[in-house]
Scaffold this motif. Structure first.
Motif, short mmCIF file in Angstrom:
data_model
loop_
_atom_site.label_atom_id
_atom_site.label_comp_id
_atom_site.label_asym_id
_atom_site.label_seq_id
_atom_site.Cartn_x
_atom_site.Cartn_y
_atom_site.Cartn_z
N ALA A 1 0.84 -1.21 0.00
CA ALA A 1 0.00 0.00 0.00
C ALA A 1 0.87 1.25 0.00
N GLU A 2 1.92 1.24 0.78
CA GLU A 2 2.82 2.40 0.84
C GLU A 2 3.58 2.58 -0.48
N GLN A 3 3.90 1.48 -1.15
CA GLN A 3 4.60 1.60 -2.44
C GLN A 3 3.72 2.32 -3.46
N LEU A 4 2.46 1.89 -3.57
CA LEU A 4 1.55 2.56 -4.50
C LEU A 4 1.31 4.00 -4.06
N ALA A 5 1.13 4.22 -2.75
CA ALA A 5 0.90 5.58 -2.24
C ALA A 5 2.07 6.50 -2.58
#
Length: 291
Positions: free
Chosen positions: A160-164
């Motif tokens: 999730a943090e990578q996409l964010a």
């Protein structure tokens, strides 16, 4: 052949839908993939492959009736839940992101979705490498704002943090929202139906998420938990004040019609009992820009 950027991409969940990606239900059957499908299996309900094919054909007809071009993933016998085409990729404003699926029987879905985009001439924008994240957990709230669900059972915080991080680098606001694992994905709790209009299960969604949406000016159509657990929130906007829902979502359908939306409501019971609704079954390929 590479397509023009004007023929793919989406900057909202409600821009006019021109092209959608589905997957034929050739290999679909119920598996204990979630609390929803486990409850179905424990109830003694019987899966009917013929009914699933007929219902999916009704869904395809609803899209075509609405003027949407329907594209299909190539079904793989090893991938029984591939029919939920929402999850293997996410189409954003810069092109598709190929995602990673968490469960063993879905991990291979990356292969047919990569082949689809390559054959369709649509350049892949990014590929998730940090962990599992599924398309049902990625929702564009409005142009410039993204909501990512994080229940850890399907979407892991690292992914999730990578996409964010990628989206924030493009100037987008991103909210990563912890969700109860039994609801599988954020689109079981929240669906964006039209500009400033959302269906939300406020009993199960956090108070912070509900306030965040209201602070952005959203009107909320509240869906009770018992309906949400049966995919009663999980609707797919066609744009132009039209929505595909399911016949079983009677309360949400009535509320949407009261707001002047046109609701197409095919019977999708074979799929909702298996854990996914109208939104889960489809990935937008091309929406007209809303922002």
């Amino acid at each position: 052949m590479t397509r023009s950027p004007q023929t793919f991409g989406a900057d909202s969940e409600y821009g006019l839908l021109r092209e959608v990606l589905l997957c034929p239900p050739d290999n679909f059957r119920w598996l204990p993939t979630s609390a929803i499908s486990k409850a179905t299996l424990e109830s003694g309900a019987v899966f009917d492959a013929g009914a699933a094919r007929a219902q999916h054909a009704e869904l395809v007809a609803a899209y075509e009736q609405a003027g949407v071009t329907v594209r299909f993933l190539e079904p793989d016998p090893a991938l029984p839940y591939q029919v939920f085409a929402r999850d293997s990729s996410w189409m954003g404003p810069f092109g598709p992101v190929v995602l990673q699926l968490h469960q063993q029987w879905r991990r291979g879905e990356y292969a047919p979705v990569i082949r689809f985009y390559q054959d369709a001439g649509i350049p892949i924008w990014r590929m998730i490498t940090a962990g599992a994240i599924e398309g049902g957990d990625v929702t564009i709230v409005e142009p410039g704002t993204l909501l990512i669900g994080n229940g850890e059972e399907r979407t892991q915080i690292q992914a999730a943090e990578q996409l964010a991080e990628w989206m924030r680098a493009e100037g987008w606001e991103v909210r990563i929202e912890p969700i109860p694992g039994q609801f599988v994905h954020i689109d079981v709790l929240v669906s964006i139906l039209a500009p400033k209009l959302a269906a939300v299960c406020t009993e199960a969604a956090s108070g912070g998420l509900v306030r965040w949406l209201r602070d952005k000016g959203f009107e909320i159509l509240d869906v009770p938990t018992e309906d949400a657990f049966r995919l009663g929130v999980n609707a797919m906007s066609l744009g132009g004040d039209r929505v595909i829902s399911t016949r079983e979502s009677e309360r949400l359908n009535a509320a949407m019609r009261a707001h002047g939306l046109e609701v197409l409501d095919p019977d999708l019971s074979m799929f909702t009992l298996g854990g996914g609704g109208a939104h889960c079954l489809a990935q937008a390929i091309h929406r007209e820009p809303a922002g």
